[in-house]
Scaffold this active site. Structure first.
Site, PDB file in Angstrom:
ATOM      1  N   HIS A  15       1.879  29.512  32.119  1.00 22.32           N
ATOM      2  CA  HIS A  15       0.865  28.496  31.845  1.00 22.32           C
ATOM      3  C   HIS A  15       1.436  27.079  31.873  1.00 22.32           C
ATOM      4  O   HIS A  15       0.822  26.164  31.351  1.00 22.32           O
ATOM      5  CB  HIS A  15       0.186  28.778  30.497  1.00 22.32           C
ATOM      6  CG  HIS A  15      -0.707  29.990  30.524  1.00 22.32           C
ATOM      7  ND1 HIS A  15      -1.261  30.551  29.396  1.00 22.32           N
ATOM      8  CD2 HIS A  15      -1.154  30.738  31.570  1.00 22.32           C
ATOM      9  CE1 HIS A  15      -2.004  31.605  29.744  1.00 22.32           C
ATOM     10  NE2 HIS A  15      -1.946  31.739  31.045  1.00 22.32           N
TER      11      HIS A  15
ATOM     12  N   CYS B  28       1.359   5.234  40.540  1.00 30.86           N
ATOM     13  CA  CYS B  28       0.290   5.108  41.553  1.00 30.86           C
ATOM     14  C   CYS B  28      -1.015   4.623  40.926  1.00 30.86           C
ATOM     15  O   CYS B  28      -1.985   4.374  41.634  1.00 30.86           O
ATOM     16  CB  CYS B  28       0.074   6.439  42.270  1.00 30.86           C
ATOM     17  SG  CYS B  28      -0.967   7.609  41.366  1.00 30.86           S
TER      18      CYS B  28
ATOM     19  N   SER C 131      -3.030  37.682  22.010  1.00 29.94           N
ATOM     20  CA  SER C 131      -4.320  38.318  21.721  1.00 29.94           C
ATOM     21  C   SER C 131      -4.816  39.101  22.921  1.00 29.94           C
ATOM     22  O   SER C 131      -5.755  39.881  22.798  1.00 29.94           O
ATOM     23  CB  SER C 131      -5.350  37.252  21.335  1.00 29.94           C
ATOM     24  OG  SER C 131      -5.473  36.303  22.379  1.00 29.94           O
TER      25      SER C 131
ATOM     26  N   CYS D  44       0.738  13.893  37.708  1.00 29.21           N
ATOM     27  CA  CYS D  44      -0.279  12.877  37.977  1.00 29.21           C
ATOM     28  C   CYS D  44      -1.526  13.546  38.541  1.00 29.21           C
ATOM     29  O   CYS D  44      -1.450  14.297  39.520  1.00 29.21           O
ATOM     30  CB  CYS D  44       0.248  11.830  38.953  1.00 29.21           C
ATOM     31  SG  CYS D  44      -1.026  10.614  39.358  1.00 29.21           S
TER      32      CYS D  44
ATOM     33  N   GLY E  40       2.895  39.054  20.381  1.00 31.01           N
ATOM     34  CA  GLY E  40       2.245  37.835  19.900  1.00 31.01           C
ATOM     35  C   GLY E  40       1.185  37.271  20.815  1.00 31.01           C
ATOM     36  O   GLY E  40       1.016  36.060  20.878  1.00 31.01           O
TER      37      GLY E  40
ATOM     38  N   ASN F  15       3.363  30.792  26.741  1.00 28.04           N
ATOM     39  CA  ASN F  15       3.577  29.621  25.892  1.00 28.04           C
ATOM     40  C   ASN F  15       4.074  28.437  26.717  1.00 28.04           C
ATOM     41  O   ASN F  15       4.832  28.610  27.671  1.00 28.04           O
ATOM     42  CB  ASN F  15       4.589  29.952  24.785  1.00 28.04           C
ATOM     43  CG  ASN F  15       4.075  31.054  23.875  1.00 28.04           C
ATOM     44  OD1 ASN F  15       2.881  31.344  23.901  1.00 28.04           O
ATOM     45  ND2 ASN F  15       4.945  31.656  23.109  1.00 28.04           N
ATOM     46  N   VAL F  16       3.657  27.259  26.302  1.00 31.32           N
ATOM     47  CA  VAL F  16       4.024  26.044  27.033  1.00 31.32           C
ATOM     48  C   VAL F  16       4.992  25.203  26.212  1.00 31.32           C
ATOM     49  O   VAL F  16       5.278  24.065  26.549  1.00 31.32           O
ATOM     50  CB  VAL F  16       2.758  25.218  27.381  1.00 31.32           C
ATOM     51  CG1 VAL F  16       1.864  25.972  28.352  1.00 31.32           C
ATOM     52  CG2 VAL F  16       1.957  24.852  26.125  1.00 31.32           C
ATOM     53  N   ASP F  17       5.516  25.798  25.120  1.00 31.61           N
ATOM     54  CA  ASP F  17       6.307  25.003  24.180  1.00 31.61           C
ATOM     55  C   ASP F  17       7.789  24.890  24.532  1.00 31.61           C
ATOM     56  O   ASP F  17       8.507  24.082  23.938  1.00 31.61           O
ATOM     57  CB  ASP F  17       6.144  25.557  22.743  1.00 31.61           C
ATOM     58  CG  ASP F  17       6.458  27.052  22.631  1.00 31.61           C
ATOM     59  OD1 ASP F  17       7.344  27.545  23.350  1.00 31.61           O
ATOM     60  OD2 ASP F  17       5.805  27.724  21.800  1.00 31.61           O
TER      61      ASP F  17
HETATM   62  P1  OAD Z   1      -3.710  33.561  20.724  1.00 31.35           P
HETATM   63  O1  OAD Z   1      -3.783  32.465  19.729  1.00 31.35           O
HETATM   64  O2  OAD Z   1      -4.951  33.945  21.446  1.00 31.35           O
HETATM   65  O3  OAD Z   1      -3.208  34.888  20.021  1.00 31.35           O
HETATM   66  C1  OAD Z   1      -2.077  34.903  19.207  1.00 31.35           C
HETATM   67  C2  OAD Z   1      -1.785  36.344  18.860  1.00 31.35           C
HETATM   68  O4  OAD Z   1      -0.571  36.392  18.137  1.00 31.35           O
HETATM   69  C3  OAD Z   1      -2.844  37.024  17.990  1.00 31.35           C
HETATM   70  O5  OAD Z   1      -3.115  38.302  18.538  1.00 31.35           O
HETATM   71  C4  OAD Z   1      -2.175  37.135  16.612  1.00 31.35           C
HETATM   72  O6  OAD Z   1      -2.574  38.315  15.923  1.00 31.35           O
HETATM   73  C5  OAD Z   1      -0.726  37.213  17.008  1.00 31.35           C
HETATM   74  N1  OAD Z   1       0.224  36.678  16.007  1.00 31.35           N
HETATM   75  C6  OAD Z   1       0.102  35.576  15.239  1.00 31.35           C
HETATM   76  N2  OAD Z   1       1.207  35.360  14.520  1.00 31.35           N
HETATM   77  C7  OAD Z   1       2.070  36.361  14.826  1.00 31.35           C
HETATM   78  C8  OAD Z   1       3.391  36.695  14.421  1.00 31.35           C
HETATM   79  N3  OAD Z   1       4.068  35.951  13.541  1.00 31.35           N
HETATM   80  N4  OAD Z   1       3.967  37.791  14.962  1.00 31.35           N
HETATM   81  C9  OAD Z   1       3.282  38.564  15.865  1.00 31.35           C
HETATM   82  N5  OAD Z   1       2.043  38.298  16.283  1.00 31.35           N
HETATM   83  C10 OAD Z   1       1.433  37.207  15.787  1.00 31.35           C
HETATM   84  O7  OAD Z   1      -2.520  33.189  21.737  1.00 31.35           O
HETATM   85  P2  OAD Z   1      -2.228  33.714  23.209  1.00 31.35           P
HETATM   86  O8  OAD Z   1      -2.544  35.159  23.331  1.00 31.35           O
HETATM   87  O9  OAD Z   1      -0.879  33.259  23.559  1.00 31.35           O
HETATM   88  O10 OAD Z   1      -3.771  29.333  27.469  1.00 31.35           O
HETATM   89  O11 OAD Z   1      -3.290  32.884  24.018  1.00 31.35           O
HETATM   90  C11 OAD Z   1      -3.308  33.008  25.399  1.00 31.35           C
HETATM   91  C12 OAD Z   1      -3.664  31.696  26.039  1.00 31.35           C
HETATM   92  O12 OAD Z   1      -4.877  31.172  25.480  1.00 31.35           O
HETATM   93  C13 OAD Z   1      -2.681  30.574  25.791  1.00 31.35           C
HETATM   94  O13 OAD Z   1      -1.582  30.612  26.663  1.00 31.35           O
HETATM   95  C14 OAD Z   1      -3.502  29.377  26.056  1.00 31.35           C
HETATM   96  C15 OAD Z   1      -4.720  29.745  25.260  1.00 31.35           C
HETATM   97  O14 OAD Z   1      -5.853  29.107  25.587  1.00 31.35           O
HETATM   98  C16 OAD Z   1      -3.933  28.174  28.089  1.00 31.35           C
HETATM   99  O15 OAD Z   1      -3.846  27.106  27.509  1.00 31.35           O
HETATM  100  C17 OAD Z   1      -4.239  28.338  29.539  1.00 31.35           C
END
Ligand code: OAD
Length: 238
Positions: free
Chosen positions: A117, A148, A187, A125, A185, A101-103
């Site tokens: 990430h 710049c 995918s 820049c 949390g 997460n980037v938040d």
């Molecule tokens: P995703 O959006 O791909 O997946 C979110 C996951 O969280 C899913 O498997 C949902 O089932 C699960 N989920 C949702 N709500 C939940 C909750 N309340 N409790 C538990 N699980 C829950 O997000 P990421 O796996 O983080 O990268 O995605 C990976 C990367 O893809 C991100 O860091 C970003 C994105 O593109 C970059 O930007 C490089």
């Protein structure tokens, strides 16, 4: 024995816990995940916006998306999932928390997360490479410019870009050294983060998955806890 009891036993016996989190951990703070319902912004997929090519083609459009996300996060607070993980780290300093997460919500909860990430709250820049913190919401004008003259971009990892070396090294070390991994949390679709849990599992290390649903890696994990991270992690970690 229920999955939760089994997982609690694993946590109690573990000496070095590694945790990998994804967007689902921030969902209960009101931040949309990338995939699944609500994951789209103005009908764009993240894969269409989070790329160097998209930024080159239309920096303003990409910045509008990031500016929107910065606004959402600025108004959000850590939820019980972030808080439970911060308590775990405080109680067990050997814990390594790695996030996609980037938040910045893990930090806001008091954690020192390895940000694989990057961060929404740093700008870099695209010309001279200068990096600095910036918490202005909303950012104007868009796209922002560096002294710049180059365009500033969010200091995050886009599709097709390499992960920051130091952070990736710390994440790989944690995956190699842990005797329990918790994956919450995510995918599990984006590499190399997704391979961390698989690498631990391949060493025989138990992996506990916390997710609303099955993921491609689920079958290889020792315990799968289905539900919201904000409800399960506090029960799992005490
Ligand atoms: P995703 O959006 O791909 O997946 C979110 C996951 O969280 C899913 O498997 C949902 O089932 C699960 N989920 C949702 N709500 C939940 C909750 N309340 N409790 C538990 N699980 C829950 O997000 P990421 O796996 O983080 O990268 O995605 C990976 C990367 O893809 C991100 O860091 C970003 C994105 O593109 C970059 O930007 C490089």
């Amino acid at each position: 024995m229920s999955g939760l009891e089994e997982a609690r036993g694993l946590v109690a016996r573990a000496e070095r816990i590694a945790v990998l989190t994804g967007a689902g951990v921030s969902a209960e703070s009101g931040i949309p995940t990338f995939r699944g319902p609500g994951g789209l912004w103005r009908n764009f997929r993240p894969e269409e916006l989070a790329t160097p090519e998209a930024f080159r083609a239309d920096p303003r459009l990409v910045w509008e998306w990031y500016d929107w996300r910065r606004g959402l996060v600025a108004a959000a607070r850590p939820n019980p999932a972030h808080e439970a993980l911060a308590r775990l780290e405080a109680r067990r300093p050997s814990t390594v928390l790695v996030t996609q997460n980037v938040d910045g919500l893990h930090e806001a909860a008091g954690s020192r997360a390895v940000e694989l990430h990057g961060s929404l709250w740093r700008l870099r820049c695209a010309g001279c490479g200068d990096v600095g913190p910036d918490r202005t919401v909303p950012l104007r004008p868009l796209p922002p410019r560096c002294a710049c003259g180059g365009l500033r971009r969010p200091d995050v990892v886009w599709f097709g870009e390499a992960l920051p070396e130091a952070e990736l090294g710390r994440a790989l070390d944690a995956a190699r050294a842990c005797d329990l991994m918790i994956v919450a949390g995510t995918s599990g679709l984006v590499q190399p983060a997704a391979s961390l849990a698989g690498a631990a599992a391949a060493r025989g290390v138990p992996v506990v998955e916390v997710n609303l649903e099955e993921t491609p890696g689920s079958a290889g994990f020792a315990v799968r806890l289905r539900g919201r991270a904000g409800e399960i992690l506090p029960q799992l970690l005490g």
